[in-house]
Design a protein around this motif. Structure first.
Motif, PDB file in Angstrom:
ATOM      1  N   ILE A 134       5.978   1.178   0.356  1.00  0.00           N
ATOM      2  CA  ILE A 134       4.595   0.711   0.282  1.00  0.00           C
ATOM      3  C   ILE A 134       3.955   0.789   1.670  1.00  0.00           C
ATOM      4  CG2 ILE A 134       3.089  -1.210  -0.360  1.00  0.00           C
ATOM      5  CD1 ILE A 134       5.414  -2.301  -2.062  1.00  0.00           C
ATOM      6  N   PHE A 135       2.891   1.566   1.774  1.00  0.00           N
ATOM      7  CA  PHE A 135       2.134   1.688   3.021  1.00  0.00           C
ATOM      8  C   PHE A 135       0.946   0.731   2.949  1.00  0.00           C
ATOM      9  CE2 PHE A 135      -1.333   3.542   5.519  1.00  0.00           C
ATOM     10  CZ  PHE A 135      -0.722   3.704   6.753  1.00  0.00           C
ATOM     11  N   ILE A 136       0.749  -0.069   4.024  1.00  0.00           N
ATOM     12  CA  ILE A 136      -0.287  -1.103   4.015  1.00  0.00           C
ATOM     13  C   ILE A 136      -1.135  -0.989   5.278  1.00  0.00           C
ATOM     14  CG2 ILE A 136      -0.742  -3.575   3.753  1.00  0.00           C
ATOM     15  CD1 ILE A 136       2.298  -3.863   3.074  1.00  0.00           C
ATOM     16  N   THR A 137      -2.452  -0.908   5.104  1.00  0.00           N
ATOM     17  CA  THR A 137      -3.371  -0.948   6.243  1.00  0.00           C
ATOM     18  C   THR A 137      -4.748  -1.343   5.723  1.00  0.00           C
ATOM     19  OG1 THR A 137      -4.121   0.246   8.210  1.00  0.00           O
ATOM     20  CG2 THR A 137      -4.127   1.473   6.133  1.00  0.00           C
ATOM     21  N   HIS A 138      -5.612  -1.817   6.623  1.00  0.00           N
ATOM     22  CA  HIS A 138      -6.941  -2.257   6.182  1.00  0.00           C
ATOM     23  C   HIS A 138      -7.771  -1.078   5.666  1.00  0.00           C
ATOM     24  CE1 HIS A 138     -10.337  -4.892   5.802  1.00  0.00           C
ATOM     25  NE2 HIS A 138     -11.070  -4.174   6.642  1.00  0.00           N
ATOM     26  N   GLY A 139      -7.791   0.014   6.437  1.00  0.00           N
ATOM     27  CA  GLY A 139      -8.420   1.241   5.943  1.00  0.00           C
ATOM     28  C   GLY A 139      -9.763   1.592   6.538  1.00  0.00           C
ATOM     29  N   ASP A 140     -10.310   0.774   7.421  1.00  0.00           N
ATOM     30  CA  ASP A 140     -11.653   1.050   7.937  1.00  0.00           C
ATOM     31  C   ASP A 140     -11.708   2.338   8.748  1.00  0.00           C
ATOM     32  OD1 ASP A 140     -10.087  -0.870   9.654  1.00  0.00           O
ATOM     33  OD2 ASP A 140     -11.644  -0.314  11.105  1.00  0.00           O
ATOM     34  N   GLU A 141     -10.688   2.599   9.585  1.00  0.00           N
ATOM     35  CA  GLU A 141     -10.697   3.804  10.407  1.00  0.00           C
ATOM     36  C   GLU A 141     -10.460   5.060   9.577  1.00  0.00           C
ATOM     37  OE1 GLU A 141      -9.165   3.630  14.598  1.00  0.00           O
ATOM     38  OE2 GLU A 141      -8.121   1.868  13.801  1.00  0.00           O
TER      39      GLU A 141
END
Length: 249
Positions: A120-127
């Motif tokens: 599972i890859f997790i990041t906020h995603g804004d960039e």
């Protein structure tokens, strides 16, 4: 009989401390605390995937006021053997020592975890979502130690006022763009496809868009957690799959 801690929870975009009315922010905090209380008995891990706070900055001896009920419940979860992780977002990228040293959670920019043989890859995603050079340059400046040192030289009352104006303008701009139009998910899904060609993951989890969505694409599942301003949505991993749910208090 004590419940078994066997579930992994994900949520994002609480935007605690936004400058709308105090009562509205307090109601949102209470709702989040109720959800945390509900999951406390079976939450093995909790991932807060960015923009937990509408703004966050830590001086050596000063942190943003408020959020007492929220922090108290997070500490309670940690003391109850739940591992808690804060992923930085574009509104709270300056989370640091206080969260780790005083609260006991871990702070990360992104994470790759494995649960029951599922990656599972997790990041906020804004960039990933906003590829404009101007945005990336501003984000680079904000993440620099030099910029943070300069900000620390401003008196907290003035600094937080400036930050609130910027935060509100940023959120209002995003709110006008990040609607329930499903096309807003396309850049993140495209990123997942590209990344999966290099290193295969089973799930990709994002926040930022304030638009909850779960979708199987090719050989992975894309998850956007939505927000707690309009949707009150979260994801839970149980056994071998992730489900997107809504909390109704």
């Amino acid at each position: 009989m004590k419940s078994e801690k066997n579930k992994i929870y994900f949520a994002s975009d609480f935007h605690l401390g936004d400058s709308k009315s105090f009562n509205e922010n307090a109601k949102r905090e209470i709702k989040i605390v109720k959800w945390l209380e509900k999951i406390k008995s079976n939450a093995k891990e909790l991932y807060l995937v960015g923009d937990t706070f509408d703004f966050w900055y830590e001086y050596n001896h000063v942190v943003p006021k408020g959020n007492y009920r929220f922090f108290s419940k997070i500490i309670e979860l940690i003391e109850n053997s739940t591992d808690v992780f804060f992923i930085t977002g574009n509104h709270d990228l300056w989370m640091n020592r206080y969260i780790e040293n005083e609260i006991g959670a871990k702070v990360k920019d992104e994470m790759l975890i494995s649960i029951n043989n599922k990656k599972i890859f997790i990041t906020h995603g804004d960039e990933i979502h906003n590829k404009k050079f101007s945005y990336k340059f501003i984000k680079f400046l904000f993440k620099s130690k030099f910029c943070q040192v300069l900000f620390s030289l401003i008196h907290p009352t003035i600094a937080f006022s400036i930050a609130k104006v910027w935060s509100n303008a940023s959120r209002k701009k995003n709110d006008s763009i990040l609607t329930d139009n499903q096309k807003i998910h396309d850049p993140l899904v495209k990123f997942c496809k590209s990344k999966n060609k290099i290193s295969k993951n089973d799930y990709y989890i994002f926040g930022h868009l304030h638009s909850p969505k779960i979708k199987t694409v090719d050989n992975f599942t894309y998850v956007n957690l939505g927000d707690w301003i309009n949707h009150n949505t979260y994801a839970v991993f149980e056994k071998d799959r992730i489900m997107l749910k809504e909390f109704i208090s």
